[in-house]
Design a protein around this motif. Structure first.
Motif, mmCIF file in Angstrom:
data_model
loop_
_atom_site.group_PDB
_atom_site.id
_atom_site.type_symbol
_atom_site.label_atom_id
_atom_site.label_comp_id
_atom_site.label_asym_id
_atom_site.label_seq_id
_atom_site.Cartn_x
_atom_site.Cartn_y
_atom_site.Cartn_z
ATOM 1 N N MET A 1 0.819 -1.208 0.000
ATOM 2 C CA MET A 1 0.000 0.000 0.000
ATOM 3 C C MET A 1 0.853 1.258 0.000
ATOM 4 N N PHE A 2 2.147 1.125 0.325
ATOM 5 C CA PHE A 2 3.009 2.306 0.263
ATOM 6 C C PHE A 2 3.435 2.616 -1.168
ATOM 7 N N HIS A 3 3.172 1.726 -2.105
ATOM 8 C CA HIS A 3 3.629 1.907 -3.478
ATOM 9 C C HIS A 3 2.530 2.549 -4.315
ATOM 10 N N CYS A 4 2.664 3.862 -4.574
ATOM 11 C CA CYS A 4 1.629 4.608 -5.318
ATOM 12 C C CYS A 4 0.265 4.420 -4.652
ATOM 13 N N ASN A 5 0.267 4.420 -3.303
ATOM 14 C CA ASN A 5 -0.960 4.158 -2.550
ATOM 15 C C ASN A 5 -1.639 2.884 -3.027
ATOM 16 N N GLY A 6 -0.801 1.836 -3.143
ATOM 17 C CA GLY A 6 -1.337 0.555 -3.593
ATOM 18 C C GLY A 6 -1.977 0.649 -4.956
ATOM 19 N N TRP A 7 -1.352 1.472 -5.851
ATOM 20 C CA TRP A 7 -1.885 1.725 -7.202
ATOM 21 C C TRP A 7 -3.318 2.258 -7.137
ATOM 22 N N CYS A 8 -3.664 2.937 -6.048
ATOM 23 C CA CYS A 8 -4.996 3.524 -5.818
ATOM 24 C C CYS A 8 -6.064 2.473 -5.490
ATOM 25 N N PHE A 9 -5.666 1.249 -5.209
ATOM 26 C CA PHE A 9 -6.660 0.204 -4.967
ATOM 27 C C PHE A 9 -7.399 0.313 -3.629
ATOM 28 N N PRO A 10 -6.882 0.990 -2.578
ATOM 29 C CA PRO A 10 -7.757 1.184 -1.414
ATOM 30 C C PRO A 10 -9.055 1.885 -1.808
ATOM 31 N N TRP A 11 -8.945 2.864 -2.688
ATOM 32 C CA TRP A 11 -10.135 3.596 -3.144
ATOM 33 C C TRP A 11 -10.928 2.789 -4.159
ATOM 34 N N THR A 12 -10.240 1.980 -4.979
ATOM 35 C CA THR A 12 -10.954 1.122 -5.932
ATOM 36 C C THR A 12 -11.807 0.090 -5.202
ATOM 37 N N ILE A 13 -11.265 -0.493 -4.134
ATOM 38 C CA ILE A 13 -12.030 -1.484 -3.376
ATOM 39 C C ILE A 13 -13.259 -0.841 -2.747
ATOM 40 N N ALA A 14 -13.153 0.432 -2.380
ATOM 41 C CA ALA A 14 -14.314 1.128 -1.819
ATOM 42 C C ALA A 14 -15.366 1.397 -2.882
ATOM 43 N N VAL A 15 -14.962 1.830 -4.075
ATOM 44 C CA VAL A 15 -15.958 2.150 -5.096
ATOM 45 C C VAL A 15 -16.660 0.888 -5.601
ATOM 46 N N THR A 16 -15.997 -0.269 -5.481
ATOM 47 C CA THR A 16 -16.620 -1.534 -5.882
ATOM 48 C C THR A 16 -17.218 -2.276 -4.683
ATOM 49 N N ALA A 17 -17.136 -1.679 -3.504
ATOM 50 C CA ALA A 17 -17.634 -2.300 -2.263
ATOM 51 C C ALA A 17 -17.125 -3.723 -2.116
ATOM 52 N N GLY A 18 -15.844 -3.891 -2.386
ATOM 53 C CA GLY A 18 -15.232 -5.205 -2.303
ATOM 54 C C GLY A 18 -14.650 -5.507 -0.939
ATOM 55 N N THR A 19 -13.820 -6.525 -0.884
ATOM 56 C CA THR A 19 -13.196 -6.962 0.363
ATOM 57 C C THR A 19 -11.684 -6.906 0.224
ATOM 58 N N SER A 20 -11.038 -6.246 1.170
ATOM 59 C CA SER A 20 -9.575 -6.213 1.228
ATOM 60 C C SER A 20 -9.085 -7.340 2.130
ATOM 61 N N VAL A 21 -8.318 -8.264 1.563
ATOM 62 C CA VAL A 21 -7.702 -9.321 2.355
ATOM 63 C C VAL A 21 -6.256 -8.883 2.620
ATOM 64 N N CYS A 22 -5.957 -8.557 3.863
ATOM 65 C CA CYS A 22 -4.650 -7.999 4.210
ATOM 66 C C CYS A 22 -3.580 -9.089 4.246
#
Length: 546
Positions: free
Chosen positions: A238-259
């Motif tokens: 997640m430190f790399h380009c803010n995880g390629w912006c995927f924290p926000w992508t997972i929110a817009v798709t209402a998905g699940t983040s598996v840490c």
């Protein structure tokens, strides 16, 4: 002919922006919508921890309130030295909700580099995981002035020490408050700060804005056909380009983040199987690691997994290996300066009939502009004259659009150079194919010029990866009295492999023009960055001692 009127035209009269028809774009809205529409859907998985979108929404507002209570506000930098855990995911929303700027720091940097980033970014507070306490202590000791420290005390990790004033959980709950859901008034406001992994000198601070983060998050979802409720595994830092912006992508798709704290084949494959992971990202080194994992670790994964790869030009043999597992690879391209992936190797159905190796060769190209990038071209870096789309003429990749950085923090000279001529100059050399697809041939600093001929190190590496004994490979220039430069290959063999230098060179000579073949082969582990890129500048230094 009458003079043009200076009066506003009919479409500019009484049709002003107002609160009803214009809102600044920000990815924070994705979180609020996910929590409102899918409150009970799982947002985050981390070991035994499973939190819904409603719970995550509350925690984000508590984090923003805690930061505000600590005096953190608009334009302040909040630094984090953390693994891919829920705390860093929450910070991608909680920090900007407070009006502040998130600086997620590369966890594999040394204390000197971390201290530089904290000083240069003017961090007002540091949130640090116990795993990185030792290096954090050394970095903090080197700061110009002390800053508050908050500990992430992850029960799933044993080791390290608590070095802060309090832990993250108590920081969230001490005030008991929820921050008001106030969004930025200006979408050009900074949202995050990311430092490039500079190979010489100090890294540059790349500033993202809310508009770019909003758009690139959607671009990810569209490019990957993510649909609704993807299950995303955090193999990408997640430190790399803010995880390629995927924290926000997972929110817009209402998905699940598996840490995921550490990327190991057994853990990655277990989580893919147990959590039915649908998507993950990673550099080619991650894909190669999974390709070579024992078959028993892959057993039981009977669903389709979508893999997005970037970070280095992927050898076609690596892509082919993943697709033989029945997984789907999407190759993307981008840089820290453009929010991660902005160029996509868009797939055409007519290519489905090609042999797998030919498909992989097509997928190894970087591709065309993504949905939210305005333009891309391959051009002469000095004249900005576009190169012909002949698949041979080499030029520099340039981009423009809303998902290009604001600029480099406190570095106007570097910013002006990067944006010279109204285009962002990537420094990557490529050819332009007749179908408009871009294919990288090298970084400008990595091209090998031998006897007046340009040799693409990537082309040589692609051949090396086809050798059955080669696990990893990298090619750099080595000084030569006669030719000026010749290719030097650094190779890591698979366990039990016995290929010699002569074997490797002979294999290359059988598969490509002889002048492109390596004259020297060095065996052993390859130095890598924290994101899996092979550090060619280290290898170039090693050639000086040969």
């Amino acid at each position: 002919m009458s003079e043009p009127s200076t009066e506003p035209n009919v479409y500019e009269r009484d049709l002003d922006r107002n609160a009803a028809n214009f809102v600044a774009l920000t990815p924070l809205t994705y979180l609020e919508r996910a929590a409102a529409v899918w409150p009970d859907r799982t947002a985050v998985v981390h070991g035994a921890v499973r939190r819904s979108w409603a719970e995550t929404f509350v925690r984000v507002r508590r984090l923003a309130a805690a930061l505000a209570n600590a005096g953190i506000g608009k334009g302040d930098t909040v630094a984090m030295l953390a693994a891919n855990t829920p705390e860093l995911f929450e910070a991608h929303f909680g920090v900007p909700l407070a009006g502040a700027v998130l600086n997620a720091i590369n966890t594999r940097l040394d204390a000197e580099a971390i201290a530089f980033i904290l000083n240069h970014g003017e961090a007002r507070i540091l949130i640090v995981d116990r795993e990185f306490s030792a290096v954090a202590k050394r970095a903090l000791a080197a700061l110009d002035s002390p800053i508050p420290v908050i500990d992430i005390d992850d029960p799933g990790y044993s080791g390290g020490e608590l070095i802060g004033d309090r832990d993250y959980e108590s920081f969230l709950t001490d005030t008991g408050a929820l921050h008001p859901w106030t969004l930025p008034e200006d979408e050009w406001q900074a949202i995050t700060l990311n430092y490039t992994s500079g190979t010489t000198g100090n890294p540059k601070g790349v500033v993202y804005h809310h508009r770019g983060a909003y758009l690139n998050a959607v671009s990810n979802a569209l490019s990957w056909n993510m649909g609704d409720a993807p299950v995303y595994l955090w193999t990408l830092p997640m430190f790399h380009c803010n995880g390629w912006c995927f924290p926000w992508t997972i929110a817009v798709t209402a998905g699940t983040s598996v840490c995921l704290r550490q990327v190991r084949p057994d853990t990655v494959l277990r989580l893919i199987r147990e959590e039915t992971v649908t998507n993950f990202c990673g550099a080619p080194i991650v894909l190669n690691m999974l390709n070579n994992a024992p078959a028993e670790l892959k057993a039981g994964i009977d669903h389709t997994v979508k893999v997005m790869t970037a970070g280095a030009a992927p050898p076609a043999a690596v892509i082919a290996g993943i697709e033989r597992m029945g997984w789907e690879v999407t190759h993307v391209y981008g840089l820290t300066e453009c929010y991660g992936p902005t160029v996509v190797c868009v797939w055409h159905e007519r290519w489905n009939e090609l042999p797998l190796d030919e498909q992989a060769a097509i997928k190894a190209r970087q591709g065309v502009r993504g949905p939210m990038l305005e333009a891309i071209m391959v051009a002469d870096p000095h004249t900005l004259e576009p190169c012909p789309t002949d698949g041979r003429t080499m030029g520099e990749i340039m981009m423009r659009g809303n998902n290009v950085m604001k600029g480099y923090l406190k570095n106007p000279k570097a910013t002006a150079e990067a944006f010279s001529g109204g285009w962002f100059h990537t420094g990557d050399l490529a050819v332009w194919h007749a179908d408009g697809y871009v294919e990288i041939k090298d970084r400008s600093k990595d091209i090998i010029i031998s006897g007046g001929e340009n040799i693409s190190s990537i082309e040589v590496e692609d051949v090396l990866y086809k050798h059955p004994d080669v696990l990893e490979a990298a090619v750099v220039a080595r000084h030569d009295e006669k030719w000026g430069e010749t290719p030097c290959a650094f190779v890591m063999l698979k366990d039990g492999a016995t290929a010699t230098e002569a074997d490797i060179i002979a294999f290359c000579r059988a598969h490509m023009a002889h002048f492109k073949c390596p004259r020297t082969v060095v065996f052993g582990p390859l130095p890598k960055t924290s994101t899996g890129k092979i550090q060619k500048f280290v290898l170039r230094k090693q050639t000086e001692a040969l």
